[in-house]
Design an enzyme around this catalytic site. Structure first.
Site, PDB file in Angstrom:
ATOM      1  N   ASP A   1      -2.063   7.725   3.555  1.00 12.64           N
ATOM      2  CA  ASP A   1      -1.653   6.368   3.949  1.00 12.64           C
ATOM      3  C   ASP A   1      -2.333   6.038   5.281  1.00 12.64           C
ATOM      4  OD1 ASP A   1      -0.382   3.959   3.915  1.00 12.64           O
ATOM      5  OD2 ASP A   1       1.649   4.719   4.194  1.00 12.64           O
ATOM      6  N   GLU A   2      -2.527   4.763   5.574  1.00  9.03           N
ATOM      7  CA  GLU A   2      -3.117   4.336   6.856  1.00  9.03           C
ATOM      8  C   GLU A   2      -4.441   5.048   7.121  1.00  9.03           C
ATOM      9  OE1 GLU A   2      -1.557   2.072   8.797  1.00  9.03           O
ATOM     10  OE2 GLU A   2       0.585   2.218   8.310  1.00  9.03           O
TER      11      GLU A   2
ATOM     12  N   GLN B   1      -6.043  -3.271  10.400  1.00  5.74           N
ATOM     13  CA  GLN B   1      -4.973  -2.586  11.130  1.00  5.74           C
ATOM     14  C   GLN B   1      -5.457  -1.295  11.781  1.00  5.74           C
ATOM     15  OE1 GLN B   1      -0.833  -2.852   9.589  1.00  5.74           O
ATOM     16  NE2 GLN B   1      -1.815  -3.449   7.679  1.00  5.74           N
TER      17      GLN B   1
ATOM     18  N   LYS C   1       0.829  -1.209   0.000  1.00  9.86           N
ATOM     19  CA  LYS C   1       0.000   0.000   0.000  1.00  9.86           C
ATOM     20  C   LYS C   1       0.862   1.256   0.000  1.00  9.86           C
ATOM     21  CE  LYS C   1      -2.164  -1.082   3.766  1.00  9.86           C
ATOM     22  NZ  LYS C   1      -1.544  -2.395   3.946  1.00  9.86           N
ATOM     23  N   THR C   2       1.824   1.284   0.908  1.00 10.11           N
ATOM     24  CA  THR C   2       2.667   2.474   1.005  1.00 10.11           C
ATOM     25  C   THR C   2       3.499   2.620  -0.267  1.00 10.11           C
ATOM     26  OG1 THR C   2       2.707   2.206   3.386  1.00 10.11           O
ATOM     27  CG2 THR C   2       4.396   3.624   2.452  1.00 10.11           C
TER      28      THR C   2
ATOM     29  N   ARG D   1       4.744  -7.314  11.036  1.00 11.87           N
ATOM     30  CA  ARG D   1       5.953  -6.491  10.876  1.00 11.87           C
ATOM     31  C   ARG D   1       7.146  -7.361  10.490  1.00 11.87           C
ATOM     32  NH1 ARG D   1       3.779  -2.886   9.213  1.00 11.87           N
ATOM     33  NH2 ARG D   1       2.002  -4.246   9.443  1.00 11.87           N
TER      34      ARG D   1
END
Ligand code: ATP
Ligand code: MG
Length: 651
Positions: A218-219, A249, A33-34, A599
């Protein structure tokens, strides 16, 4: 151009090159995504679809924003000035600095960090003669910040209600007044004030709406109500909004992030392109399977299937420690065996208090480490003291700064005198600084106290004059020396004193860093103070050193590491005590665990312990339910080769 898209898979490429219009990218952890968001900016610029100044991109932390800028520059093979890239708070701050007048702020307004905010609230309680036992300052802080995050001003809230609520509104109102009068802006205020500025000032709103035609977030799952409104007003009718998110998330609902924002987005930004990314590039098959199995226990998910081409890799290790000290011994022993760079290793935990034991073990073994969050550089007492001098020099009306340093170091101004100043300020509606001046001029105050007070005011005036022409780092060096703080700390134990003095040196070094590339003008000091308030937690000098990364799970969002040690997996700690009886909160804890697991790229180690020192006592602990939610065939229980007993004997 093609080379820009080369490293993307077909779904990512489609998202990056989506036609204008609002765009949603819904995808799981580690699916790019990032990466897509950064490539989208690069693609818009490289194809001439946007000018750099048409771009506004929001990320979650300052660290992520810096990374985004660096990756963009490297993709485009040159430094690109112009796009606004930052956190919501950072961007809001930037707007207010430019338009301070329109926002009804003094030019030298100062950003209040959370600790300063608490002090200000305590002053408000004193002023209103309310008890801190009944109106607990941290509760009031939460009350105020939550309202601001919802976009609610004190005056807009109901005027009738139960007595306690009414009193809380009084506190909120008095706090707002004091901040306005003295030019202080807390974090929530940055957003609210800049939102109101855009909402109410047609000229500015239209200017920015026409300027920022491409807005990227983002996020997105963790935006709160006010951030969402902020985005909406900025996008207006023209902006193309591009958001990437993962509902699994969402971990900041305690700070107001709302699942509904995702539904609202579809409503408020229609004609969207929707993309899903399903391939995970980050983790091994085993780690991904563990994460997928865990999150499957949550209900009401939007539903995604994540897969990977990677090999299964190593099993997830599970270590059962005797207590938290042994847990730390185990983790640090594993780290000693590691032959790669330390920065590929992360120790993640639920609460920041868990870091101390790891810190000590790492120190003992001389392994370099860095803590993100926790006790932050700019939150240390000695740093805050010097900063308070600087803040007061910049704005004499800064009552918080005045209170902090009036008798630090000791200069014979006792609590009684301070109380006199406070009550004069209160009755005459003055700042503490002005009130002190009035008292000196002819107030009812003993000669000795008067002279100490006069000396203090004079010292600040002289310092202000003295440092005015100096470059920033020399300003700080001068204040450090002239304030008497060095001698003051010197009186503490030698180790403590040394640590504090090193920190003060570090502050001068940070200022020197900050000066680089900045025009040398008078506003640098106020910029630096704002930077310190915003950057707290991310300003440590060792950021670029090769060191083990320690952080809470919340702070780990968006990052990745080769190896992750996820520690303290015990009922009551993780999931956290506050969530055990609440299924909604429990699901958020599970999402947090999902964030933690995802992560890890190559290797994941889970740890739990039989007992833990918490709330001032050694308490027995049970393994977290999250461990049981991971299929047993993915897990290998490990023993500690170097099993030892010294720690066991201590308890
Ligand atoms: P998170 O949900 O944790 O924020 P994300 O969806 O933002 O994750 P990224 O951080 O963008 O994912 O990417 C995860 C990792 O996968 C990165 O190391 C990235 O470079 C890599 N990656 C993403 N897409 C590809 C691809 N098409 N080919 C190779 N590597 C990729
Ligand atoms: Mg990401």
């Amino acid at each position: 151009m093609l080379s820009l898209l080369n490293s993307l898979n077909p779904a990512q490429r489609e998202a990056v090159t989506a036609p204008p219009g609002h765009t949603l990218v819904l995808a799981g952890a580690g699916s790019g995504k990032t990466k897509v968001l950064i490539h989208r900016i690069a693609w818009l610029l490289a194809t001439g679809k946007a000018h750099p100044h048409n771009i506004l991109a929001v990320t979650f932390t300052n660290k992520a924003a810096n990374e985004m800028r660096a990756r963009l520059d490297s993709l485009l093979q040159s430094a690109v000035p112009g796009p606004w890239i930052g956190t919501f708070h950072g961007l809001a701050h930037r707007l207010l600095r430019i338009h301070w007048q329109a926002a009804n702020l003094p030019q030298s307004f100062q950003v209040l960090d959370s600790d300063d905010q608490l002090r200000t609230i305590k002053r408000v309680l004193k002023f209103l003669e309310l008890s801190e036992d009944i109106y607990v300052p941290s509760d009031m802080q939460h009350f105020i910040n939550t309202r601001k995050d919802q976009g609610l001003r004190a005056r807009e809230l109901v005027v009738e209600g139960e007595t306690r609520f009414m009193k809380m509104l009084d506190i909120y109102l008095a706090y707002e007044n004091i901040c306005q009068r003295t030019g202080l802006v807390d974090f929530a205020e940055l957003l609210l004030r800049s939102y109101e500025l855009l909402r109410d000032n047609q000229e500015l709103r239209e200017y920015y709406q026409q300027r920022f035609t491409f807005l990227l977030v983002d996020e997105f799952q963790d935006t709160n109500t006010l951030q969402y409104q902020w985005l909406r007003v900025l996008a207006g009718g023209h902006g193309n909004v591009f958001v990437v998110f993962d509902d699994d998330q969402l971990i900041y609902s305690w700070r107001g992030s709302r699942m509904e924002n995702i539904q609202n987005f579809s409503h408020d930004f229609p004609h969207r392109n929707l993309f899903r990314l399903e391939q995970n590039y980050r983790s091994t098959g085993t780690i991904l399977a563990a994460a997928n199995a865990l999150i499957a226990h949550n209900t009401g998910r939007l539903g995604k299937t994540l897969w990977t081409q990677s090999d299964a890799g190593r099993p997830v290790h599970l270590y059962h420690a005797y207590n938290e000290l042994e847990e730390a011994e185990f983790v640090t022993a594993k780290i000693q065996d590691w032959s790669g760079p330390f920065r590929d290793l992360a120790i993640l935990y639920r609460t920041s208090a868990q870091s101390r034991v790891f810190e000590e073990a790492l120190l003992r073994k001389q392994i370099p480490y860095r803590i993100y969050g926790g006790l932050r550089f700019y939150e240390r007492a000695e740093i805050k003291d010097v900063m308070a001098y600087l803040r007061l020099i910049l704005r004499r009306e800064n009552d918080g700064a005045f209170e902090r340093i009036i008798n630090t170091p000791r200069r014979g101004i006792g609590e009684k005198t301070v109380e006199l100043v406070r009550s004069m300020a209160k009755t005459q509606h003055l700042s503490l600084w002005t009130a002190a001046g009035v008292l000196i001029e002819g107030g009812d105050i003993k000669a000795k106290a008067k002279s100490s007070l006069a000396k203090f005011l004079q010292q600040i005036e002289q310092l202000a004059q003295h440092i005015q022409p100096l470059p920033l780092h020399q300003q700080i060096e001068s204040v450090k020396r002239a304030s008497g703080l060095i001698e003051h700390y010197g009186k503490e134990g030698p180790e403590e004193a040394q640590r504090r003095l090193e920190n003060l040196d570090e502050l001068v070094a940070a200022a020197r860093e900050f000066e680089k590339g900045q025009p040398d003008d008078n506003s640098l000091l106020s910029e630096f103070l704002a930077h310190a308030a915003l950057e707290s937690g991310e300003g440590q000098a060792s950021e670029f050193d090769d060191c083990v990364q320690l952080m809470t799970l919340h702070a780990a969002k968006g990052l990745e590491f080769s190896t992750v040690f996820l520690c303290g997996l015990e009922e009551g700690l993780f999931p956290h005590q506050n969530s055990l009886l609440d299924s909604v909160k429990l699901e958020e804890e599970r999402r947090l665990c999902y964030v933690g697991i995802t992560r890890a790229r190559h290797f994941l180690s889970l740890c739990y312990s039989d007992s833990r020192y918490r709330y001032g006592a050694r308490l027995p602990a049970r393994p977290s339910r999250f461990i049981q939610e991971i299929p047993v065939e993915l897990i290998e229980e490990v023993r500690f080769r170097g099993k030892f007993s010294p720690f066991k004997k201590r308890y």
